[in-house]
Design a protein around this motif. Sequence first.
Motif, PDB file in Angstrom:
ATOM      1  N   GLU A 196     -65.203  18.952  -7.595  1.00 20.57           N
ATOM      2  CA  GLU A 196     -63.778  18.737  -7.326  1.00 20.57           C
ATOM      3  C   GLU A 196     -63.487  18.812  -5.823  1.00 20.57           C
ATOM      4  O   GLU A 196     -62.757  17.983  -5.280  1.00 20.57           O
ATOM      5  CB  GLU A 196     -62.944  19.773  -8.076  1.00 20.57           C
ATOM      6  N   GLY A 197     -64.070  19.792  -5.146  1.00 18.59           N
ATOM      7  CA  GLY A 197     -63.868  19.936  -3.705  1.00 18.59           C
ATOM      8  C   GLY A 197     -64.437  18.756  -2.930  1.00 18.59           C
ATOM      9  O   GLY A 197     -63.818  18.252  -1.989  1.00 18.59           O
ATOM     10  N   ILE A 198     -65.614  18.311  -3.314  1.00 18.90           N
ATOM     11  CA  ILE A 198     -66.237  17.166  -2.648  1.00 18.90           C
ATOM     12  C   ILE A 198     -65.411  15.911  -2.874  1.00 18.90           C
ATOM     13  O   ILE A 198     -65.204  15.117  -1.952  1.00 18.90           O
ATOM     14  CB  ILE A 198     -67.694  16.988  -3.119  1.00 18.90           C
ATOM     15  N   ASP A 199     -64.919  15.733  -4.100  1.00 24.39           N
ATOM     16  CA  ASP A 199     -64.083  14.556  -4.387  1.00 24.39           C
ATOM     17  C   ASP A 199     -62.823  14.539  -3.529  1.00 24.39           C
ATOM     18  O   ASP A 199     -62.431  13.494  -3.003  1.00 24.39           O
ATOM     19  CB  ASP A 199     -63.704  14.505  -5.868  1.00 24.39           C
ATOM     20  N   LEU A 200     -62.218  15.689  -3.358  1.00 28.24           N
ATOM     21  CA  LEU A 200     -61.019  15.782  -2.516  1.00 28.24           C
ATOM     22  C   LEU A 200     -61.356  15.462  -1.061  1.00 28.24           C
ATOM     23  O   LEU A 200     -60.648  14.694  -0.401  1.00 28.24           O
ATOM     24  CB  LEU A 200     -60.421  17.185  -2.625  1.00 28.24           C
ATOM     25  N   THR A 201     -62.462  16.007  -0.580  1.00 17.73           N
ATOM     26  CA  THR A 201     -62.894  15.730   0.792  1.00 17.73           C
ATOM     27  C   THR A 201     -63.208  14.248   0.974  1.00 17.73           C
ATOM     28  O   THR A 201     -62.849  13.654   1.996  1.00 17.73           O
ATOM     29  CB  THR A 201     -64.125  16.588   1.142  1.00 17.73           C
ATOM     30  N   LEU A 202     -63.855  13.636  -0.006  1.00 13.61           N
ATOM     31  CA  LEU A 202     -64.141  12.201   0.062  1.00 13.61           C
ATOM     32  C   LEU A 202     -62.866  11.375   0.134  1.00 13.61           C
ATOM     33  O   LEU A 202     -62.791  10.393   0.873  1.00 13.61           O
ATOM     34  CB  LEU A 202     -64.976  11.768  -1.143  1.00 13.61           C
ATOM     35  N   THR A 203     -61.858  11.782  -0.610  1.00  9.22           N
ATOM     36  CA  THR A 203     -60.572  11.074  -0.571  1.00  9.22           C
ATOM     37  C   THR A 203     -59.972  11.129   0.821  1.00  9.22           C
ATOM     38  O   THR A 203     -59.546  10.103   1.363  1.00  9.22           O
ATOM     39  CB  THR A 203     -59.595  11.689  -1.599  1.00  9.22           C
ATOM     40  N   TYR A 204     -59.947  12.307   1.427  1.00 10.21           N
ATOM     41  CA  TYR A 204     -59.409  12.452   2.785  1.00 10.21           C
ATOM     42  C   TYR A 204     -60.231  11.662   3.799  1.00 10.21           C
ATOM     43  O   TYR A 204     -59.694  10.986   4.666  1.00 10.21           O
ATOM     44  CB  TYR A 204     -59.352  13.921   3.206  1.00 10.21           C
ATOM     45  N   LEU A 205     -61.542  11.753   3.692  1.00  8.10           N
ATOM     46  CA  LEU A 205     -62.424  11.058   4.614  1.00  8.10           C
ATOM     47  C   LEU A 205     -62.201   9.545   4.532  1.00  8.10           C
ATOM     48  O   LEU A 205     -62.073   8.876   5.558  1.00  8.10           O
ATOM     49  CB  LEU A 205     -63.878  11.392   4.283  1.00  8.10           C
ATOM     50  N   ARG A 206     -62.135   9.009   3.327  1.00  5.80           N
ATOM     51  CA  ARG A 206     -61.955   7.563   3.161  1.00  5.80           C
ATOM     52  C   ARG A 206     -60.599   7.106   3.666  1.00  5.80           C
ATOM     53  O   ARG A 206     -60.480   6.026   4.252  1.00  5.80           O
ATOM     54  CB  ARG A 206     -62.161   7.194   1.703  1.00  5.80           C
ATOM     55  N   THR A 207     -59.586   7.925   3.471  1.00  2.00           N
ATOM     56  CA  THR A 207     -58.258   7.593   3.982  1.00  2.00           C
ATOM     57  C   THR A 207     -58.276   7.535   5.506  1.00  2.00           C
ATOM     58  O   THR A 207     -57.738   6.602   6.108  1.00  2.00           O
ATOM     59  CB  THR A 207     -57.217   8.630   3.504  1.00  2.00           C
ATOM     60  N   LYS A 208     -58.898   8.520   6.134  1.00  2.00           N
ATOM     61  CA  LYS A 208     -58.971   8.550   7.595  1.00  2.00           C
ATOM     62  C   LYS A 208     -59.810   7.398   8.135  1.00  2.00           C
ATOM     63  O   LYS A 208     -59.485   6.802   9.156  1.00  2.00           O
ATOM     64  CB  LYS A 208     -59.542   9.884   8.088  1.00  2.00           C
ATOM     65  N   ARG A 209     -60.900   7.076   7.453  1.00  2.00           N
ATOM     66  CA  ARG A 209     -61.734   5.955   7.894  1.00  2.00           C
ATOM     67  C   ARG A 209     -60.962   4.633   7.792  1.00  2.00           C
ATOM     68  O   ARG A 209     -61.006   3.812   8.701  1.00  2.00           O
ATOM     69  CB  ARG A 209     -63.021   5.879   7.088  1.00  2.00           C
ATOM     70  N   ASP A 210     -60.230   4.452   6.705  1.00  2.00           N
ATOM     71  CA  ASP A 210     -59.424   3.235   6.540  1.00  2.00           C
ATOM     72  C   ASP A 210     -58.365   3.132   7.637  1.00  2.00           C
ATOM     73  O   ASP A 210     -58.125   2.057   8.190  1.00  2.00           O
ATOM     74  CB  ASP A 210     -58.759   3.203   5.162  1.00  2.00           C
ATOM     75  N   GLU A 211     -57.759   4.269   7.970  1.00  2.00           N
ATOM     76  CA  GLU A 211     -56.753   4.295   9.034  1.00  2.00           C
ATOM     77  C   GLU A 211     -57.383   3.929  10.381  1.00  2.00           C
ATOM     78  O   GLU A 211     -56.827   3.140  11.150  1.00  2.00           O
ATOM     79  CB  GLU A 211     -56.120   5.684   9.111  1.00  2.00           C
ATOM     80  N   ALA A 212     -58.554   4.479  10.652  1.00  2.00           N
ATOM     81  CA  ALA A 212     -59.245   4.188  11.912  1.00  2.00           C
ATOM     82  C   ALA A 212     -59.647   2.713  11.975  1.00  2.00           C
ATOM     83  O   ALA A 212     -59.551   2.084  13.034  1.00  2.00           O
ATOM     84  CB  ALA A 212     -60.473   5.081  12.057  1.00  2.00           C
ATOM     85  N   GLU A 213     -60.084   2.157  10.854  1.00  2.00           N
ATOM     86  CA  GLU A 213     -60.451   0.740  10.827  1.00  2.00           C
ATOM     87  C   GLU A 213     -59.238  -0.153  11.067  1.00  2.00           C
ATOM     88  O   GLU A 213     -59.331  -1.173  11.736  1.00  2.00           O
ATOM     89  CB  GLU A 213     -61.139   0.398   9.506  1.00  2.00           C
ATOM     90  N   ARG A 214     -58.088   0.241  10.535  1.00  2.00           N
ATOM     91  CA  ARG A 214     -56.860  -0.520  10.787  1.00  2.00           C
ATOM     92  C   ARG A 214     -56.499  -0.490  12.266  1.00  2.00           C
ATOM     93  O   ARG A 214     -56.035  -1.483  12.824  1.00  2.00           O
ATOM     94  CB  ARG A 214     -55.698   0.030   9.957  1.00  2.00           C
ATOM     95  N   LEU A 215     -56.726   0.639  12.914  1.00  2.00           N
ATOM     96  CA  LEU A 215     -56.418   0.762  14.338  1.00  2.00           C
ATOM     97  C   LEU A 215     -57.267  -0.171  15.189  1.00  2.00           C
ATOM     98  O   LEU A 215     -56.819  -0.624  16.249  1.00  2.00           O
ATOM     99  CB  LEU A 215     -56.624   2.202  14.812  1.00  2.00           C
TER     100      LEU A 215
END
Length: 73
Positions: free
Chosen positions: A36-55
């Motif tokens: 559960e903790g890893i899944d939550l961390t993966l969600t945050y990581l993917r969101t931040k990566r998507d944001e950085a790619e948009r930038l």
Amino acid sequence: MLHVNPKMINRLNELEQDLLTRRQHAQHENWLGEIEGIDLTLTYLRTKRDEAERLTHRTVIQLGIPRARGDGD
């Protein structure tokens, strides 16, 4: 939240691979809380990566150097 520099996208990809490996191990060991903790961390990581790619695709707009209004402006 933390804003990620687009230069760090490759590092985020490495972190994601590590987390996926850790998740697979946790799943094998049936560590539900860890999964559960890893899944939550993966969600945050993917969101931040998507944001950085948009930038990386945004156009930079030069606004110039601000100056005080004087006579005739």
